[in-house]
Scaffold this active site. Sequence first.
Site, PDB file in Angstrom:
ATOM      1  N   ASN A 131       0.800  -1.223   0.000  1.00  0.00           N
ATOM      2  CA  ASN A 131       0.000   0.000   0.000  1.00  0.00           C
ATOM      3  C   ASN A 131       0.831   1.271   0.000  1.00  0.00           C
ATOM      4  O   ASN A 131       0.319   2.340  -0.305  1.00  0.00           O
ATOM      5  CB  ASN A 131      -0.940   0.022   1.220  1.00  0.00           C
ATOM      6  CG  ASN A 131      -0.212  -0.268   2.513  1.00  0.00           C
ATOM      7  OD1 ASN A 131       0.482  -1.280   2.626  1.00  0.00           O
ATOM      8  ND2 ASN A 131      -0.367   0.594   3.488  1.00  0.00           N
ATOM      9  N   GLN A 175      -5.029  -3.644  -1.385  1.00  0.00           N
ATOM     10  CA  GLN A 175      -4.649  -2.648  -2.399  1.00  0.00           C
ATOM     11  C   GLN A 175      -4.621  -3.242  -3.799  1.00  0.00           C
ATOM     12  O   GLN A 175      -4.695  -2.519  -4.782  1.00  0.00           O
ATOM     13  CB  GLN A 175      -3.266  -2.059  -2.098  1.00  0.00           C
ATOM     14  CG  GLN A 175      -3.222  -1.169  -0.887  1.00  0.00           C
ATOM     15  CD  GLN A 175      -4.033   0.107  -1.024  1.00  0.00           C
ATOM     16  OE1 GLN A 175      -4.424   0.517  -2.120  1.00  0.00           O
ATOM     17  NE2 GLN A 175      -4.313   0.739   0.103  1.00  0.00           N
ATOM     18  N   CYS A 178      -3.276   5.071   6.531  1.00  0.00           N
ATOM     19  CA  CYS A 178      -3.807   4.167   7.559  1.00  0.00           C
ATOM     20  C   CYS A 178      -3.110   4.409   8.885  1.00  0.00           C
ATOM     21  O   CYS A 178      -3.628   4.113   9.934  1.00  0.00           O
ATOM     22  CB  CYS A 178      -3.602   2.709   7.168  1.00  0.00           C
ATOM     23  SG  CYS A 178      -4.248   2.363   5.580  1.00  0.00           S
TER      24      CYS A 178
HETATM   25  N1  PLP Z   1      -4.078  -3.851   4.149  1.00  0.00           N
HETATM   26  C1  PLP Z   1      -3.660  -2.914   3.291  1.00  0.00           C
HETATM   27  C2  PLP Z   1      -2.630  -3.269   2.264  1.00  0.00           C
HETATM   28  C3  PLP Z   1      -4.167  -1.616   3.359  1.00  0.00           C
HETATM   29  O1  PLP Z   1      -3.731  -0.688   2.516  1.00  0.00           O
HETATM   30  C4  PLP Z   1      -5.139  -1.324   4.350  1.00  0.00           C
HETATM   31  C5  PLP Z   1      -5.667   0.052   4.497  1.00  0.00           C
HETATM   32  O2  PLP Z   1      -5.106   0.989   3.990  1.00  0.00           O
HETATM   33  C6  PLP Z   1      -5.555  -2.349   5.217  1.00  0.00           C
HETATM   34  C7  PLP Z   1      -4.997  -3.588   5.079  1.00  0.00           C
HETATM   35  C8  PLP Z   1      -6.597  -2.104   6.268  1.00  0.00           C
HETATM   36  O3  PLP Z   1      -7.855  -2.000   5.673  1.00  0.00           O
HETATM   37  P1  PLP Z   1      -9.078  -1.228   6.386  1.00  0.00           P
HETATM   38  O4  PLP Z   1      -8.730   0.220   6.375  1.00  0.00           O
HETATM   39  O5  PLP Z   1     -10.261  -1.539   5.527  1.00  0.00           O
HETATM   40  O6  PLP Z   1      -9.220  -1.786   7.750  1.00  0.00           O
END
Ligand code: PLP
Length: 383
Positions: free
Chosen positions: A149, A177, A329
């Site tokens: 990501n 992603q 995130c």
């Molecule tokens: N995994 C990846 C690669 C992400 O980019 C993200 C969020 O940006 C997540 C997991 C977590 O997802 P969520 O925000 O839907 O909890």
Amino acid sequence: MLYFDNAATTPVTEASLTAAWPYLTTEFGNASSSHEYGHRAKQGLEDARARVATWFGAKSSDIIFTSGGTEGINMCLTGLALANPRGKHIISARTEHEAVIATLEFLERVHGFEITWLPTNTSGTIEPLELESALRDDTTLVTLMLANNEIGTIHPIAEFAALAHARGALIHTDAVQACGWVNSNVADLGVDALTIAGHKLGAPKGSGAVFIKGRVATEPILHGGGQEFDRRSGTENVAWAVALATALEHLPRGEQLVQQSQKLADLQKVFIERVTNELPHTRLTGPPAGDPLARHAGISSFVSEGINGETLLLELERRGVIASSGAACAAGQDEPSHVLIALGYPEDLARTAIRLSASHLATEADYETVATAFIESVHTITR
Ligand code: PLP
């Protein structure tokens, strides 16, 4: 404004919300109720499940709806680890999303698992040989993401899956992603479990799904009424399941995906070349641009020596471009990106990271505007 932060979240598509609307209003029943309202909601839910399954090349019974990526990852990693005690060894990498890293640290701390963190090269790539030599007879699970990501690195998951299976281990991939950008067909990937999040692909926040192959046992992390094949208790969010199925169906797949991702990778490459040619102190993180099988065709992240990332973001926004520093995130934290630190970037340089993430609709003109804004912003700051 040009929104170049699609890796943080995407707008909900009209089709997705329109499809969900009846299940928020007239068809509001509880899918577990045994009256007519319940039956209609159940029908909507199972129809959505079948559509999601078809999209991933899976069986309906292998799809479980969740509230998003973090829940799906927790469900898969904890669920598979606890239910498959071949041993207490798990393999992953420090470049994974925090949801993976923190769940594995929980399994280590509370349940006594041992985690092997595979080394990566400076682009975030993992050599299959490294995985092969880390696999042991007591390895229960391998978890490696399909696309990163922050830096866009794509892992050869099909190859990793073959290696894991040859040693009897299960494999999960975080496709949050990747979905819509990289082939996420579960049969092609050969994975036992896969996680997606709706808000990264045109469905609402709070929607998501996991694929868990039918014969694989999992320990639920949410206990209660036994919904979702006893794998995720709680009244089902039918509207968001329908929204997710609809958003997925609007994403490219198969030959369309191949063509579209190459086109987007070409646009991205021109953009990256212009930025790095005109800014000698700015460099791309992750793999080189141009190959949509090696690098996510929408995610471009740069570090710039001597530049404060937050200041650069503000300058970009002043010029009408919305981006993010590192990964949104982990926003609100003044920490350098853990991914860049894992790749060996010095802390100061890692703090300068800016991620620009395009949508599928990005055009040459959009990229030109973003490149000009980026270059002007850096010049303004360093002047
Ligand atoms: N995994 C990846 C690669 C992400 O980019 C993200 C969020 O940006 C997540 C997991 C977590 O997802 P969520 O925000 O839907 O909890």
